[in-house]
Design an enzyme around this catalytic site. Structure first.
Site, mmCIF file in Angstrom:
data_model
loop_
_atom_site.group_PDB
_atom_site.id
_atom_site.type_symbol
_atom_site.label_atom_id
_atom_site.label_comp_id
_atom_site.label_asym_id
_atom_site.label_seq_id
_atom_site.Cartn_x
_atom_site.Cartn_y
_atom_site.Cartn_z
ATOM 1 N N GLN A 80 0.927 -1.088 0.143
ATOM 2 C CA GLN A 80 0.036 -0.051 0.080
ATOM 3 C C GLN A 80 0.810 1.250 0.078
ATOM 4 O O GLN A 80 0.669 2.370 0.699
ATOM 5 C CB GLN A 80 -0.999 0.032 1.154
ATOM 6 C CG GLN A 80 -2.132 -0.987 1.020
ATOM 7 C CD GLN A 80 -2.870 -0.396 -0.147
ATOM 8 O OE1 GLN A 80 -3.160 0.677 -0.555
ATOM 9 N NE2 GLN A 80 -3.594 -1.554 -0.719
ATOM 10 N N SER A 81 1.966 1.182 -0.650
ATOM 11 C CA SER A 81 2.807 2.253 -0.603
ATOM 12 C C SER A 81 2.316 3.589 -1.380
ATOM 13 O O SER A 81 1.898 3.202 -2.655
ATOM 14 C CB SER A 81 4.188 2.198 -1.570
ATOM 15 O OG SER A 81 5.093 3.064 -1.743
ATOM 16 N N ASN A 82 2.252 4.767 -0.583
ATOM 17 C CA ASN A 82 1.756 5.880 -1.509
ATOM 18 C C ASN A 82 3.042 6.444 -2.299
ATOM 19 O O ASN A 82 2.653 7.090 -3.475
ATOM 20 C CB ASN A 82 1.574 6.801 -0.305
ATOM 21 C CG ASN A 82 0.568 6.777 0.641
ATOM 22 O OD1 ASN A 82 -0.347 6.420 0.100
ATOM 23 N ND2 ASN A 82 0.727 6.679 1.816
ATOM 24 N N CYS A 84 5.175 4.708 -4.158
ATOM 25 C CA CYS A 84 4.946 3.967 -5.506
ATOM 26 C C CYS A 84 3.802 4.398 -6.235
ATOM 27 O O CYS A 84 4.019 4.512 -7.464
ATOM 28 C CB CYS A 84 4.910 2.387 -5.133
ATOM 29 S SG CYS A 84 6.370 1.770 -4.407
#
Ligand SMILES: Cc1ncc(COP(=O)(O)O)c(C=O)c1O
Length: 335
Positions: A80-82, A84
């Site tokens: 859930q990387s913002n 990325c």
């Protein structure tokens, strides 16, 4: 003043982001016996595929990538990387390819940031959390061998180039403060890979603004985050043409809110998210801003003088760094 004279900047953000008071939260705090006044800086509204703090970093990182004639952005992060998501959006906007190395395995139903990564056209590579960096280096070589020109976007965009975006942001805030004739006693921000806080600290030094900048640590113990931010602030200051060596003692960090670990949402985050949403109509996120704002509320309720020395009940600015797309991956925890 242009802090980053000489650095290429690819415009991605809608700037300046708004800065405004939180009047209903102020009332709520008064009911809790605290007279501090909260303001917010809305970097959740930077644009670029639902906004967040990576937009400002990516403007400069993408500028650097294009100056180096890169045709592909590669980076890494959690499922859930913002970071990325916003890197994939920056690549899409500039017409570059994007490859993301994500820790974990593909879920049956992609949602939140992961769903957006796919919509943005990023190519995903799955590996274990520990193997992300080695896999990224391998990928860089594979892409070069196939004739591509990859640009490695540092984890979290937290290198001197990316962090300079927050030195510029500090200057933007200062301008807004001057225009609105308010005074600030402290800035509070979520701090993890350290680039946001380091950029703000370097920018404050360069502009001669002596405002306390407190990082609420998301996943590191105090001494470690202080040393990461100090080192990066020193290198960022040098990048923007200002010579100063920061030490860990110069960096304000609170690590009391690490909870059960990175990305594990608890009552602190849940309460903060629900309060901000129901009182102000603003969405925080489960991993970073929920934790940081929950920590700030806790400090203010227990002992505001830990944040504001002396008897003064001042005005505190919470720097919203985005992340709300991850809310949809925490539906069960938030209901
Ligand atoms: C929403 C959000 N807030 C805060 C942070 C922390 O910023 P930094 O890594 O620059 O410390 C991140 C990092 O990923 C983030 O996604």
């Amino acid at each position: 003043m242009s802090i980053v004279d000489g650095s290429a900047r690819f415009p991605l953000a809608f700037l300046p982001t708004p800065m405004h008071p939180l009047p209903r939260l102020k009332g709520w705090l008064q009911d809790q016996g605290t007279a501090a006044e909260l303001w917010i800086k809305r970097d959740d509204q930077t644009g670029l595929a639902l906004g967040g703090n990576k937009t400002r970093k990516l403007e400069l990182l993408l500028g650097d990538a294009l100056a180096l004639r890169a045709d592909t952005l590669i980076t890494t992060g959690a499922v859930q990387s913002n970071h990325c998501r916003q890197t994939a959006a920056a690549a899409a906007q500039a017409g570059l390819y994007c490859h993301l190395v994500l820790g974990g395995g593909p879920p049956d139903t992609p949602n939140g940031n992961l769903l957006i990564d796919l919509l943005l056209g990023a190519t995903l590579h799955w590996t274990t959390r520990e193997n992300r960096l080695p896999r990224l280096h391998e990928l860089e070589i594979e892409l070069r061998d196939s004739g591509r020109r990859p640009y490695f976007v540092t984890y979290g965009g937290s290198d001197p180039v990316g962090a300079s975006g927050y030195a510029l942001a500090l200057d933007e805030l200062r301008q807004q403060i001057r225009e609105s004739d308010v005074e600030l006693d402290a800035i509070v921000v979520a701090s993890s890979s350290g680039g946001t806080q380091a950029g703000l600290v370097a920018g404050a030094w360069q502009t001669g603004w002596n405002v306390p900048i407190l990082g609420i640590s998301i996943d590191a113990v105090k001494a470690d985050l202080q040393s990461t931010v100090a080192d990066l602030a020193t290198r960022t200051a040098s990048h923007i043409g200002s010579r100063h060596t920061f030490t860990g003692d110069d960096i304000l960090v609170n690590d009391s809110y690490l909870g059960a670990g990175y990305a594990v949402m608890g009552e602190l985050e849940r309460e903060a998210i629900k309060l901000m949403a129901s009182l102000e109509g603003i969405l925080l996120d489960p991993v970073y801003t929920g934790r940081a704002f929950g920590g700030l509320l806790d400090i203010l309720r227990r002992d505001p003088h830990r944040l504001l020395p002396g008897e003064r009940m001042g005005r505190i600015l919470f720097w919203h760094t985005g992340g709300a797309p991850a809310l949809f991956a925490y539906t069960d925890d938030l209901r």
